[in-house]
Design a protein around this motif. Structure first.
Motif, PDB file in Angstrom:
ATOM      1  N   GLN A   1       0.839  -1.191   0.000  1.00  0.00           N
ATOM      2  CA  GLN A   1       0.000   0.000   0.000  1.00  0.00           C
ATOM      3  C   GLN A   1       0.878   1.245   0.000  1.00  0.00           C
ATOM      4  O   GLN A   1       2.013   1.212   0.442  1.00  0.00           O
ATOM      5  N   VAL A   2       0.323   2.350  -0.480  1.00  0.00           N
ATOM      6  CA  VAL A   2       1.036   3.614  -0.526  1.00  0.00           C
ATOM      7  C   VAL A   2       1.163   4.173   0.882  1.00  0.00           C
ATOM      8  O   VAL A   2       0.189   4.243   1.631  1.00  0.00           O
ATOM      9  N   GLN A   3       2.375   4.599   1.226  1.00  0.00           N
ATOM     10  CA  GLN A   3       2.625   5.221   2.517  1.00  0.00           C
ATOM     11  C   GLN A   3       3.545   6.420   2.368  1.00  0.00           C
ATOM     12  O   GLN A   3       4.484   6.398   1.578  1.00  0.00           O
ATOM     13  N   LEU A   4       3.258   7.469   3.125  1.00  0.00           N
ATOM     14  CA  LEU A   4       4.128   8.623   3.245  1.00  0.00           C
ATOM     15  C   LEU A   4       4.503   8.756   4.712  1.00  0.00           C
ATOM     16  O   LEU A   4       3.623   8.829   5.567  1.00  0.00           O
ATOM     17  N   VAL A   5       5.792   8.777   5.002  1.00  0.00           N
ATOM     18  CA  VAL A   5       6.267   8.816   6.374  1.00  0.00           C
ATOM     19  C   VAL A   5       7.183  10.012   6.567  1.00  0.00           C
ATOM     20  O   VAL A   5       8.223  10.108   5.925  1.00  0.00           O
ATOM     21  N   GLU A   6       6.789  10.925   7.475  1.00  0.00           N
ATOM     22  CA  GLU A   6       7.564  12.123   7.753  1.00  0.00           C
ATOM     23  C   GLU A   6       8.526  11.890   8.910  1.00  0.00           C
ATOM     24  O   GLU A   6       8.269  11.072   9.797  1.00  0.00           O
ATOM     25  N   SER A   7       9.603  12.654   8.914  1.00  0.00           N
ATOM     26  CA  SER A   7      10.552  12.633  10.008  1.00  0.00           C
ATOM     27  C   SER A   7      11.255  13.983  10.074  1.00  0.00           C
ATOM     28  O   SER A   7      11.161  14.790   9.153  1.00  0.00           O
ATOM     29  N   GLY A   8      11.967  14.234  11.165  1.00  0.00           N
ATOM     30  CA  GLY A   8      12.777  15.434  11.287  1.00  0.00           C
ATOM     31  C   GLY A   8      12.216  16.512  12.187  1.00  0.00           C
ATOM     32  O   GLY A   8      12.889  17.516  12.435  1.00  0.00           O
ATOM     33  N   GLY A   9      11.009  16.335  12.680  1.00  0.00           N
ATOM     34  CA  GLY A   9      10.431  17.322  13.574  1.00  0.00           C
ATOM     35  C   GLY A   9      11.080  17.286  14.946  1.00  0.00           C
ATOM     36  O   GLY A   9      11.862  16.395  15.267  1.00  0.00           O
ATOM     37  N   GLY A  10      10.749  18.279  15.755  1.00  0.00           N
ATOM     38  CA  GLY A  10      11.294  18.350  17.093  1.00  0.00           C
ATOM     39  C   GLY A  10      11.118  19.717  17.707  1.00  0.00           C
ATOM     40  O   GLY A  10      10.411  20.571  17.176  1.00  0.00           O
ATOM     41  N   LEU A  11      11.774  19.919  18.838  1.00  0.00           N
ATOM     42  CA  LEU A  11      11.736  21.191  19.552  1.00  0.00           C
ATOM     43  C   LEU A  11      12.940  22.027  19.149  1.00  0.00           C
ATOM     44  O   LEU A  11      14.076  21.551  19.199  1.00  0.00           O
ATOM     45  N   VAL A  12      12.689  23.266  18.766  1.00  0.00           N
ATOM     46  CA  VAL A  12      13.766  24.149  18.330  1.00  0.00           C
ATOM     47  C   VAL A  12      13.491  25.567  18.807  1.00  0.00           C
ATOM     48  O   VAL A  12      12.339  25.977  18.930  1.00  0.00           O
ATOM     49  N   GLN A  13      14.549  26.312  19.086  1.00  0.00           N
ATOM     50  CA  GLN A  13      14.415  27.693  19.514  1.00  0.00           C
ATOM     51  C   GLN A  13      14.124  28.591  18.321  1.00  0.00           C
ATOM     52  O   GLN A  13      14.547  28.311  17.195  1.00  0.00           O
ATOM     53  N   ALA A  14      13.394  29.662  18.554  1.00  0.00           N
ATOM     54  CA  ALA A  14      13.106  30.622  17.492  1.00  0.00           C
ATOM     55  C   ALA A  14      14.393  31.075  16.813  1.00  0.00           C
ATOM     56  O   ALA A  14      15.388  31.359  17.476  1.00  0.00           O
ATOM     57  N   GLY A  15      14.349  31.136  15.487  1.00  0.00           N
ATOM     58  CA  GLY A  15      15.523  31.486  14.712  1.00  0.00           C
ATOM     59  C   GLY A  15      16.305  30.288  14.231  1.00  0.00           C
ATOM     60  O   GLY A  15      17.185  30.428  13.370  1.00  0.00           O
ATOM     61  N   GLY A  16      15.990  29.120  14.746  1.00  0.00           N
ATOM     62  CA  GLY A  16      16.682  27.910  14.369  1.00  0.00           C
ATOM     63  C   GLY A  16      16.116  27.279  13.113  1.00  0.00           C
ATOM     64  O   GLY A  16      15.235  27.830  12.455  1.00  0.00           O
ATOM     65  N   SER A  17      16.622  26.091  12.808  1.00  0.00           N
ATOM     66  CA  SER A  17      16.253  25.389  11.579  1.00  0.00           C
ATOM     67  C   SER A  17      16.002  23.918  11.835  1.00  0.00           C
ATOM     68  O   SER A  17      16.582  23.321  12.745  1.00  0.00           O
ATOM     69  N   LEU A  18      15.152  23.347  11.016  1.00  0.00           N
ATOM     70  CA  LEU A  18      14.919  21.913  10.986  1.00  0.00           C
ATOM     71  C   LEU A  18      14.770  21.485   9.538  1.00  0.00           C
ATOM     72  O   LEU A  18      14.281  22.253   8.705  1.00  0.00           O
ATOM     73  N   ARG A  19      15.166  20.264   9.252  1.00  0.00           N
ATOM     74  CA  ARG A  19      14.962  19.702   7.927  1.00  0.00           C
ATOM     75  C   ARG A  19      14.004  18.528   8.049  1.00  0.00           C
ATOM     76  O   ARG A  19      14.334  17.522   8.676  1.00  0.00           O
ATOM     77  N   LEU A  20      12.835  18.685   7.469  1.00  0.00           N
ATOM     78  CA  LEU A  20      11.832  17.643   7.483  1.00  0.00           C
ATOM     79  C   LEU A  20      11.970  16.780   6.238  1.00  0.00           C
ATOM     80  O   LEU A  20      12.280  17.280   5.159  1.00  0.00           O
ATOM     81  N   SER A  21      11.727  15.496   6.393  1.00  0.00           N
ATOM     82  CA  SER A  21      11.847  14.585   5.277  1.00  0.00           C
ATOM     83  C   SER A  21      10.607  13.707   5.179  1.00  0.00           C
ATOM     84  O   SER A  21      10.022  13.328   6.188  1.00  0.00           O
ATOM     85  N   CYS A  22      10.225  13.397   3.958  1.00  0.00           N
ATOM     86  CA  CYS A  22       9.094  12.524   3.686  1.00  0.00           C
ATOM     87  C   CYS A  22       9.563  11.401   2.778  1.00  0.00           C
ATOM     88  O   CYS A  22      10.090  11.655   1.691  1.00  0.00           O
ATOM     89  N   ALA A  23       9.376  10.180   3.223  1.00  0.00           N
ATOM     90  CA  ALA A  23       9.739   9.011   2.435  1.00  0.00           C
ATOM     91  C   ALA A  23       8.479   8.294   1.965  1.00  0.00           C
ATOM     92  O   ALA A  23       7.580   8.032   2.762  1.00  0.00           O
ATOM     93  N   ALA A  24       8.428   7.994   0.684  1.00  0.00           N
ATOM     94  CA  ALA A  24       7.266   7.347   0.098  1.00  0.00           C
ATOM     95  C   ALA A  24       7.559   5.890  -0.228  1.00  0.00           C
ATOM     96  O   ALA A  24       8.683   5.526  -0.583  1.00  0.00           O
ATOM     97  N   SER A  25       6.534   5.073  -0.102  1.00  0.00           N
ATOM     98  CA  SER A  25       6.632   3.672  -0.495  1.00  0.00           C
ATOM     99  C   SER A  25       5.322   3.248  -1.138  1.00  0.00           C
ATOM    100  O   SER A  25       4.290   3.874  -0.939  1.00  0.00           O
ATOM    101  N   GLY A  26       5.377   2.177  -1.907  1.00  0.00           N
ATOM    102  CA  GLY A  26       4.186   1.694  -2.578  1.00  0.00           C
ATOM    103  C   GLY A  26       4.040   2.207  -4.000  1.00  0.00           C
ATOM    104  O   GLY A  26       3.418   1.550  -4.835  1.00  0.00           O
ATOM    105  N   ARG A  27       4.588   3.370  -4.265  1.00  0.00           N
ATOM    106  CA  ARG A  27       4.644   3.957  -5.597  1.00  0.00           C
ATOM    107  C   ARG A  27       5.730   5.017  -5.614  1.00  0.00           C
ATOM    108  O   ARG A  27       6.159   5.487  -4.555  1.00  0.00           O
ATOM    109  N   THR A  28       6.141   5.434  -6.794  1.00  0.00           N
ATOM    110  CA  THR A  28       7.260   6.357  -6.914  1.00  0.00           C
ATOM    111  C   THR A  28       6.866   7.820  -6.787  1.00  0.00           C
ATOM    112  O   THR A  28       7.680   8.642  -6.354  1.00  0.00           O
ATOM    113  N   PHE A  29       5.658   8.183  -7.168  1.00  0.00           N
ATOM    114  CA  PHE A  29       5.194   9.567  -7.233  1.00  0.00           C
ATOM    115  C   PHE A  29       6.032  10.408  -8.194  1.00  0.00           C
ATOM    116  O   PHE A  29       6.059  11.625  -8.094  1.00  0.00           O
TER     117      PHE A  29
END
Length: 125
Positions: A1-29
């Motif tokens: 089955q098609v799945q989208l799974v996010e990662s990379g979130g968290g707690l960060v101070q204002a002015g900071g950065s995060l890189r979020l990632s989404c991995a797909a399976s079941g199809r290429t998109f």
């Protein structure tokens, strides 16, 4: 089955950065627009950013323009969201999204056919 799974979130101070990632399976998109939405506590889910199937065209909500960058790697079947200069107002659960049909833009939720389960971004002041 098609799945989208996010990662990379968290707690960060204002002015900071995060890189979020989404991995797909079941199809290429490979020929589908993909993107990110977010939902803050007590708020409606809103559009954040989207990217065309080729990666050549990107779209951003006014609230994140100049701070967030979306990218995709069709070979790896991943979609990333680089979030810079984060503000407390950016606090939300961020959801990866895939278009319901090839070539459809997804700046509105009705164009989304596939959703991830979300990753929380919490920006403190």
């Amino acid at each position: 089955q098609v799945q989208l799974v996010e990662s990379g979130g968290g707690l960060v101070q204002a002015g900071g950065s995060l890189r979020l990632s989404c991995a797909a399976s079941g199809r290429t998109f490979s020929y589908y627009h993909m993107g990110w939405f977010r939902q803050a506590p007590g708020k409606e889910r809103e559009f954040v950013a989207a990217i065309s199937w080729s990666g050549d065209n990107t779209y951003y909500a006014d609230s994140v323009k100049g701070r967030f960058t979306i990218s995709r790697d069709n070979a790896k079947v991943t979609v990333d969201l680089q979030t810079n200069s984060l503000k407390p107002e950016d606090t939300a659960v961020y959801y990866c999204a895939g278009a319901n049909f090839p070539a459809n833009r997804i700046e509105t939720a009705d164009r989304v056919g596939y959703w991830g389960k979300g990753t929380l971004v919490n920006v403190s002041s």
